[in-house]
Write an enzyme that holds these catalytic residues in place. Structure first.
Site, short mmCIF file in Angstrom:
data_model
loop_
_atom_site.label_atom_id
_atom_site.label_comp_id
_atom_site.label_asym_id
_atom_site.label_seq_id
_atom_site.Cartn_x
_atom_site.Cartn_y
_atom_site.Cartn_z
N CYS A 1 2.93 -3.28 4.15
CA CYS A 1 2.12 -2.11 4.52
C CYS A 1 2.81 -1.51 5.73
CB CYS A 1 0.65 -2.49 4.76
SG CYS A 1 0.34 -3.63 6.10
N ASP B 1 0.86 -1.19 0.00
CA ASP B 1 0.00 0.00 0.00
C ASP B 1 0.89 1.24 0.00
OD1 ASP B 1 0.89 0.25 2.61
OD2 ASP B 1 -1.10 0.29 3.51
N HIS C 1 10.17 -23.86 8.65
CA HIS C 1 9.12 -24.57 9.40
C HIS C 1 7.74 -24.42 8.78
CE1 HIS C 1 11.56 -24.49 13.44
NE2 HIS C 1 12.25 -24.97 12.43
N HIS D 1 7.41 -30.99 9.79
CA HIS D 1 6.77 -29.71 9.46
C HIS D 1 5.76 -29.85 8.33
CE1 HIS D 1 9.41 -27.69 12.20
NE2 HIS D 1 10.48 -28.18 11.59
N THR E 1 2.50 -1.80 8.97
CA THR E 1 2.90 -2.81 9.96
C THR E 1 3.14 -4.19 9.34
OG1 THR E 1 0.58 -3.36 10.30
CG2 THR E 1 1.56 -1.70 11.79
#
Ligand code: RB5
Length: 150
Positions: free
Chosen positions: A71, A14, A104, A139, A73
């Site tokens: 973005c 963004d 993982h 995994h 965060t």
């Protein structure tokens, strides 16, 4: 760059992630990685979810590709991408979280917060994301459960 996991990277951000996206596009191109810019194309306010969905659609239609999303965060854009079956977007902040996301969780999208990481750490995380193989083994079962295999 040798030993890259993905044959192509779809990248999106963004407005808050725009500058970091441009920096990482340069990094990918300098390292001869095929990259497609899915926007945003400038810092005009945009909806992080739209960019997350756009990159997710591209990856689903191109098996073996990967994505990078940014973005402010990294939270909103990774939430949107993770609504898609088969997309495993990992919000990473440092070397350890990025290594684990690949080894993982078999992450196929690296999500970064442009207001959290500086460009140097973002490039380090991207380099790890591109080169760290999935460990498989125990995994594999756990990753299969992410997509509802329970
Ligand atoms: C935009 O201000 C910000 O909310 C967005 O980039 C992101 O951090 C949302 O998760």
């Amino acid at each position: 760059m040798r030993d890259v996991i993905f044959h192509k990277i779809y990248i999106g951000a963004d407005h808050a992630g725009f500058a970091l996206k441009q920096c990482l596009i340069d990094f990918l191109e300098e390292n001869k990685i095929i990259v497609e810019d899915c926007g945003a194309l400038d810092t005009t306010p945009s909806n992080y979810a739209d960019l997350g969905h756009q990159v997710a659609f591209k990856i689903k239609n191109d098996p073996g590709s990967g994505g990078v999303l940014m973005c402010g965060t990294g939270i909103g854009i990774s939430m949107a991408a993770n609504r898609h079956q088969g997309i495993r977007a990992a919000l990473c902040h440092n070397v350890y979280t990025t290594q684990c996301a690949r080894a993982h969780n078999d992450a196929n999208v690296l999500a970064l917060g442009s207001r959290i990481l500086d460009e140097s750490m973002a490039k380090i995380c991207l380099d790890i994301f591109l080169k760290t193989p999935f460990e498989g083994g125990r995994h594999t079962v756990r990753v299969n459960h992410i997509d509802g295999g329970i």
